[in-house]
Design an enzyme around this catalytic site. Structure first.
Site, PDB file in Angstrom:
ATOM      1  N   GLY A 158      11.868   2.239  -0.480  1.00  0.00           N
ATOM      2  CA  GLY A 158      12.651   1.217  -1.165  1.00  0.00           C
ATOM      3  C   GLY A 158      13.133   1.768  -2.487  1.00  0.00           C
ATOM      4  N   GLY A 164      15.259  28.570 -19.384  1.00  0.00           N
ATOM      5  CA  GLY A 164      15.829  29.159 -18.173  1.00  0.00           C
ATOM      6  C   GLY A 164      14.797  29.466 -17.118  1.00  0.00           C
ATOM      7  N   GLN A 172       0.828  -1.208   0.000  1.00  0.00           N
ATOM      8  CA  GLN A 172       0.000   0.000   0.000  1.00  0.00           C
ATOM      9  C   GLN A 172       0.858   1.252   0.000  1.00  0.00           C
ATOM     10  OE1 GLN A 172      -3.809   0.361   2.087  1.00  0.00           O
ATOM     11  NE2 GLN A 172      -2.902   2.023   3.297  1.00  0.00           N
ATOM     12  N   GLU A 173       1.952   1.236   0.745  1.00  0.00           N
ATOM     13  CA  GLU A 173       2.857   2.391   0.774  1.00  0.00           C
ATOM     14  C   GLU A 173       3.379   2.705  -0.622  1.00  0.00           C
ATOM     15  OE1 GLU A 173       7.247   3.565   2.645  1.00  0.00           O
ATOM     16  OE2 GLU A 173       5.983   2.078   3.673  1.00  0.00           O
ATOM     17  N   ARG A 174       3.775   1.675  -1.342  1.00  0.00           N
ATOM     18  CA  ARG A 174       4.333   1.888  -2.677  1.00  0.00           C
ATOM     19  C   ARG A 174       3.258   2.256  -3.687  1.00  0.00           C
ATOM     20  NH1 ARG A 174       8.371  -3.153  -1.328  1.00  0.00           N
ATOM     21  NH2 ARG A 174       9.965  -1.851  -0.323  1.00  0.00           N
TER      22      ARG A 174
END
Length: 379
Positions: free
Chosen positions: A364, A340, A241-243
């Protein structure tokens, strides 16, 4: 391409979140960047609107919404409005699940009401100066003694480490033949718990990131999450879930980059014509727009899989590395087309370009993500 994963209630939630962020977050972006943290008052306001800990049961003040589509909507609107800070994804997607899925009923009664109300800021500390993405190399230790554990070690790169009231600490169980990990909840002000410096980063400057030190911190048994020794299993169980959360952010940011680059390329002239009319730029944007659309379809499918309890670690790892690489590529192309001006702080693309770089590192590294996917193939 029309998205099909959301219901009317998700779109109503989206409109509510967008209006709130435009009113309460966007005007403070520069201030929070300069201060190096998001004001706690904002967090309390967000909690009052139901945007914090909404997956928690109603008895603790939440809405009981274990539907990752709401998490995705919130993350997408944070990106869309240019809101700075990682507080929402950190709390709702990364740390809260440990209090919902691993904490005991007694612990939930103690901690969840404060988390949901915004009074209690939470964080998790896994990374150490010498471990990087290798959780098995954690050297912080927890030694058993009467009534609890004695914790020693140091952590770094702790998101929200300066403001956190509760920190989940991953530590190796001393004397455990399996070299298992435990998850220990440390409260602000606990004896032996010290915060180091607020780290100066290339990007994400509004997110307080810290070093934390634990010197003979006594952790009573009542503050241990789950079974000591099973910490790695708990961590691995939530990393998908984190990823996925990172992939949601990455695709939303890539979409912003393509949209912004197209707008600028249509308006900016060079040699008497819009720069978007040059084949090199037109082809580059055509390629990016197509790849971002494809990434969106895959991530939406991952969201559906997560809700069904079917998203694998390898699928989440693939989504994370593919989308965060694309995110940086799209923002880099957007900055390049601004010339720029893209390198100037007054243009939002400069900040987003800096901020997105860490997505390929935290949660990770993308090299580790490729290892996970490769091993899933039997290689």
């Amino acid at each position: 391409m029309q998205r099909t994963i959301f219901e009317p209630e998700h779109e109503q939630f989206r409109q509510s979140v967008r209006a709130f962020l435009q009113r309460e977050a966007v005007p403070h972006t520069r201030e929070w960047e300069q201060r190096g943290l998001v004001d706690r008052a904002f967090w309390s306001k967000a909690a009052a609107q139901g945007y914090v800990g909404f997956a928690a049961p109603e008895e603790f003040g939440g809405a009981g919404l274990r539907d990752f589509r709401f998490n995705a909507v919130l993350n997408e609107e944070v990106v869309g409005t240019g809101t700075v800070g990682d507080g929402f994804s950190l709390t709702n997607d990364i740390v809260l699940p440990y209090f919902l899925d691993v904490a005991s009923a007694t612990q939930q009664r103690r901690w969840l009401p404060g988390i949901v109300s915004g009074e209690t800021a939470i964080a998790i500390s896994m990374s150490e100066p010498g471990t990087g993405s290798d959780l098995r190399a954690i050297s912080s230790t927890a030694t058993r003694e009467h009534g609890g554990w004695r914790l020693n070690g140091a952590k770094t790169f702790v998101t929200r480490g300066i403001q956190a009231d509760l920190v989940i600490v991953a530590a190796k169980i001393a004397g455990d033949a399996r070299e298992g990990l435990g998850l220990f909840v440390i409260a602000d002000g606990q004896e032996g718990f010290e915060r180091g410096r607020k780290l100066e980063k290339i990007g994400r400057k509004a997110q307080d990131t810290a070093e934390l030190f634990f010197r003979d911190v006594f952790v009573p048994d009542a503050d241990v999450l789950g079974e000591p020794g099973d910490g790695l299993r708990y961590l691995m169980g939530n990393l998908a879930q984190e990823r996925l959360s990172m992939a949601v952010v990455a695709v939303a940011n890539a979409e912003w980059a393509v949209r912004t680059a197209v707008e600028y390329a249509s308006e900016r002239n060079a040699f008497g014509q819009p720069i978007g009319s040059f084949q090199a730029n037109r082809f580059r944007l055509a390629e990016l727009a197509t790849r971002v659309d494809m990434a969106r379809v895959y991530v939406d499918r991952c969201i559906e899989s997560q809700n069904a309890g079917e998203l694998s670690g390898a699928q989440a790892a693939g989504a994370k590395f593919a989308t965060t690489e694309l995110e940086f590529e799209a923002l880099d192309a957007c900055l390049q087309m601004h010339g720029g001006y893209g390198y100037m702080e007054e243009y939002e693309v400069a900040r987003r370009w800096r901020d997105c770089r860490v997505q390929r590192i935290y949660g990770g590294t993308n090299e580790i993500m490729r290892e996970i996917v490769g091993r899933s193939l039997g290689l």
